[in-house]
Design an enzyme around this catalytic site. Structure first.
Site, short mmCIF file in Angstrom:
data_model
loop_
_atom_site.label_atom_id
_atom_site.label_comp_id
_atom_site.label_asym_id
_atom_site.label_seq_id
_atom_site.Cartn_x
_atom_site.Cartn_y
_atom_site.Cartn_z
N LYS A 22 52.75 23.95 20.06
CA LYS A 22 52.05 22.65 20.16
C LYS A 22 50.54 22.88 20.14
CE LYS A 22 51.55 20.70 24.37
NZ LYS A 22 50.18 20.33 24.79
N ASN A 23 50.10 23.85 20.95
CA ASN A 23 48.65 24.03 21.14
C ASN A 23 47.99 24.81 20.01
OD1 ASN A 23 49.00 22.56 23.39
ND2 ASN A 23 48.78 24.23 24.85
N ARG A 92 45.02 14.50 24.72
CA ARG A 92 43.79 15.29 24.92
C ARG A 92 43.31 15.82 23.57
NH1 ARG A 92 39.62 16.83 28.27
NH2 ARG A 92 38.93 18.91 27.75
N CYS A 116 47.35 15.14 29.94
CA CYS A 116 48.07 15.26 31.23
C CYS A 116 47.10 14.99 32.38
CB CYS A 116 48.59 16.68 31.37
SG CYS A 116 50.06 16.96 30.42
N ARG A 121 39.47 16.71 33.47
CA ARG A 121 39.43 17.03 32.03
C ARG A 121 38.08 16.62 31.41
NH1 ARG A 121 44.88 17.78 30.38
NH2 ARG A 121 44.06 19.25 28.88
N PRO A 122 36.95 17.07 31.96
CA PRO A 122 35.65 16.71 31.38
C PRO A 122 35.51 17.30 29.97
CG PRO A 122 35.39 18.43 33.01
CD PRO A 122 36.81 17.99 33.09
N ILE A 123 34.54 16.78 29.20
CA ILE A 123 34.31 17.31 27.85
C ILE A 123 32.86 17.74 27.68
CG2 ILE A 123 36.21 16.05 26.75
CD1 ILE A 123 34.14 14.02 25.78
N ASP A 124 32.20 18.04 28.80
CA ASP A 124 30.78 18.42 28.73
C ASP A 124 30.56 19.68 27.89
OD1 ASP A 124 32.30 19.54 30.91
OD2 ASP A 124 30.46 20.57 31.52
N LEU A 125 31.49 20.63 27.95
CA LEU A 125 31.31 21.88 27.18
C LEU A 125 31.40 21.59 25.68
CD1 LEU A 125 33.44 24.31 29.39
CD2 LEU A 125 30.95 24.07 29.34
N ASP A 305 49.52 27.21 32.11
CA ASP A 305 50.63 26.36 31.66
C ASP A 305 51.98 26.87 32.16
OD1 ASP A 305 49.22 25.53 28.39
OD2 ASP A 305 48.77 24.87 30.41
N ARG A 397 56.58 15.81 25.52
CA ARG A 397 55.27 16.05 24.88
C ARG A 397 55.16 17.49 24.41
NH1 ARG A 397 50.32 13.96 28.32
NH2 ARG A 397 49.33 14.80 26.47
C1 EPZ Z 1 44.09 23.51 26.44
O1 EPZ Z 1 43.56 22.39 27.11
C2 EPZ Z 1 45.59 23.23 26.34
N1 EPZ Z 1 45.81 21.99 25.59
C3 EPZ Z 1 46.17 23.11 27.74
O2 EPZ Z 1 47.57 22.95 27.59
C4 EPZ Z 1 45.91 24.41 28.50
O3 EPZ Z 1 46.38 24.26 29.84
C5 EPZ Z 1 44.41 24.70 28.53
O4 EPZ Z 1 43.91 24.74 27.18
C6 EPZ Z 1 44.08 26.01 29.20
O5 EPZ Z 1 44.78 27.04 28.57
C7 EPZ Z 1 45.76 22.02 24.24
O6 EPZ Z 1 45.52 23.05 23.63
C8 EPZ Z 1 46.05 20.72 23.55
P1 EPZ Z 1 40.23 23.97 28.63
P2 EPZ Z 1 41.95 22.23 27.21
O7 EPZ Z 1 39.15 23.26 27.90
O8 EPZ Z 1 41.33 22.65 25.94
C9 EPZ Z 1 37.37 22.66 32.16
C10 EPZ Z 1 49.66 22.03 28.01
O9 EPZ Z 1 50.33 21.97 29.06
N2 EPZ Z 1 36.54 22.06 31.10
O10 EPZ Z 1 40.41 25.43 28.41
O11 EPZ Z 1 41.67 20.86 27.72
C11 EPZ Z 1 38.68 21.89 32.33
O12 EPZ Z 1 38.50 20.77 33.18
C12 EPZ Z 1 48.18 21.74 28.07
O13 EPZ Z 1 50.09 22.35 26.88
C13 EPZ Z 1 35.29 21.57 31.45
O14 EPZ Z 1 34.88 21.62 32.61
O15 EPZ Z 1 41.62 23.28 28.36
C14 EPZ Z 1 39.57 22.92 32.94
O16 EPZ Z 1 39.33 22.98 34.34
C15 EPZ Z 1 47.72 21.32 29.44
N3 EPZ Z 1 34.52 20.99 30.48
C16 EPZ Z 1 39.11 24.23 32.28
O17 EPZ Z 1 37.81 23.96 31.75
C17 EPZ Z 1 34.93 20.91 29.17
O18 EPZ Z 1 34.17 20.40 28.32
C18 EPZ Z 1 40.02 24.68 31.14
O19 EPZ Z 1 40.05 23.66 30.20
C19 EPZ Z 1 36.22 21.41 28.84
C20 EPZ Z 1 37.00 21.98 29.82
#
Ligand code: EPZ
Length: 416
Positions: A22-23, A92, A116, A121-125, A305, A397
């Site tokens: 999926k990812n 997401r 989820c 789930r911020p998007i600042d990065l 995960d 999902r």
């Molecule tokens: C991806 O989510 C996966 N989703 C998630 O899988 C997975 O748990 C996660 O990576 C970590 O491996 C998809 O690929 C669709 P992150 P993503 O950005 O990209 C913080 C599942 O169960 N963060 O690596 O959203 C965030 O809040 C799903 O299949 C910021 O602070 O994960 C988190 O604490 C769930 N600012 C950490 O980073 C940002 O701009 C990791 O998030 C982005 C993220």
């Protein structure tokens, strides 16, 4: 609303082919809009998140056709750079379209993504990284307006190795002038798969899988045909199911290198595991000791995960396990449900302390998110008596016909 109905206590025997990831599929579908030519993605899994992603692509004018499990994408008639709010709120992964839309069309408008409920789930990065590449981004009334007319290569330092931000930046950098370097990039296998996909269209990405990724901007991308990797989280969930219930199962279409951290732990949990380049054979030989400590980390550490699935396993391990969730801030929603099934778990800040019990007992429980739901299925498979799991749309999902797969291994599970 569908439910799962499980009668626990069955050994698992047989073989399963693991579905496409999926990812990996979600960012690859997003990246496909950057191509001038036709894209064929093979063996696309029918997870609900993927269905929604395909609907989002259609909504901006992509022509999507399906042939068996292949998805064919034609971008000639893309006519909008605004994503429909009702769809983007559901997944997401809708955020992954920002990079490609900016790279190819220099414009994007979308509402905040959904996903989820495992944290803010911020998007600042994502946004700060794209701004570093010269994008003008305004956030107003729940919408994100992006202007990518003056984007250029740059060095982007990520405060955290975010998977999504790394993917968005790789895609944005693919078609803009100059060289981009992403420092402290995420190293997940799905990142490598995305880079391989984009390079198969003529992109110039180096270093994916490491902490520094270099992207050389190119003028355009051609069509390609590509099969994404197998889903390591689905595979890991099945490995844990066998470790908990006893049995002997072979999984194919999965690269064991993606699951080294889990495999090491299961080898310490009364399991024999043999691996080849695309398959994993597991045999569980009985009661297992609790693992003691589990810390979730970005790849190649123990995957967040699989935190809920491995927690279900530790509820019947001999001894105590402390699981620290270091990636998301509220990903313990399975705990109260597991306690209803007889588990002994307490939570202290970002750690869960699990004292292994002899037995879990069937109960009526509710899934709150994708992987928490999966952990309840695992608990139901091993519990004494009947378990009903509500709100299993969360599980759909990310797991394709989970009840069919588990029944083929001998589990007594029905969708009602
Ligand atoms: C991806 O989510 C996966 N989703 C998630 O899988 C997975 O748990 C996660 O990576 C970590 O491996 C998809 O690929 C669709 P992150 P993503 O950005 O990209 C913080 C599942 O169960 N963060 O690596 O959203 C965030 O809040 C799903 O299949 C910021 O602070 O994960 C988190 O604490 C769930 N600012 C950490 O980073 C940002 O701009 C990791 O998030 C982005 C993220």
């Amino acid at each position: 609303m569908d439910k799962f109905f499980i009668n626990g206590g069955k050994r698992l025997e047989g073989a399963l082919e693991i579905s496409t990831s999926k990812n990996a599929t979600l960012p690859i579908l997003a990246a496909s809009i950057m191509s001038e030519g036709e894209i064929i993605v093979n063996k696309v899994p029918n997870f609900s998140d993927v269905e929604i992603m395909l609907k989002i692509l259609s909504s901006i004018g992509c022509l999507i056709t399906k042939q068996n499990n292949d998805v064919i994408i034609n971008n000639d008639s893309i006519n909008s750079f605004e994503l429909p709010a009702e769809l983007t709120k559901e997944v997401r992964a809708s955020i992954f379209l920002m990079g490609p839309l900016l790279a190819k069309f220099k414009s994007a408008k979308l509402s905040y993504p959904g996903g989820c409920n495992i944290g803010l789930r911020p998007i600042d990065l994502h946004l700060n990284g794209l701004r570093k590449l010269g994008a003008k981004i305004i956030e107003q009334h729940g919408y994100i307006y992006c202007d990518g007319k003056n984007m250029h290569g740059a060095v982007v330092n990520l405060d955290f190795p975010s998977v999504g931000a790394t993917e968005n930046l790789i895609m944005a950098a693919t078609l803009i002038e100059g060289t981009t370097q992403i420092i402290n990039a995420a190293r997940e296998p799905e990142i490598v798969d995305l880079a391989n996909f984009i390079n198969s269209m003529g992109g110039k990405i180096e270093g994916a899988g490491n902490s520094v990724i270099t992207i050389e901007g190119v003028k355009k991308l051609k069509g390609t045909e590509y099969k994404p990797i197998g889903d390591r989280i689905v595979a890991g969930t099945y490995l844990i199911a066998v470790a908990m219930n006893g049995g002997k199962v072979q999984l194919t279409n999965i690269n064991p290198d993606y699951l080294i951290s889990l495999i090491d732990k299961l080898k310490n949990s009364a399991c024999n595991i043999d691996t080849k380049f695309d398959r994993i054979k597991i045999e569980s030989i009985g009661k297992f000791k609790a693992l003691g400590n589990i810390d979730t980390q970005p790849y190649p550490g123990f995957p967040t995960d699989l935190q809920a699935p491995i927690m279900a396993m530790q509820t019947i391990g001999e001894g105590t396990t402390v699981i620290s969730e270091n990636v998301f801030e509220s990903r313990f929603k399975q705990v109260p449900e597991l306690i209803r099934m007889g588990a002994t778990i307490t939570i202290k800040e970002k750690s869960a302390i699990i004292v292994g019990e002899k037995q879990l007992y069937g109960a009526e429980v509710t899934a709150s998110d994708l992987r928490a739901g999966a952990s309840l299925v695992l608990a139901g498979l091993v519990a004494k008596g009947y378990t009903t799991i509500n709100d299993i749309y969360h599980i759909d999902r990310g797991y394709e016909n989970l009840e069919v797969a588990l029944s083929s291994l001998g589990a007594d599970i029905k969708r009602i």
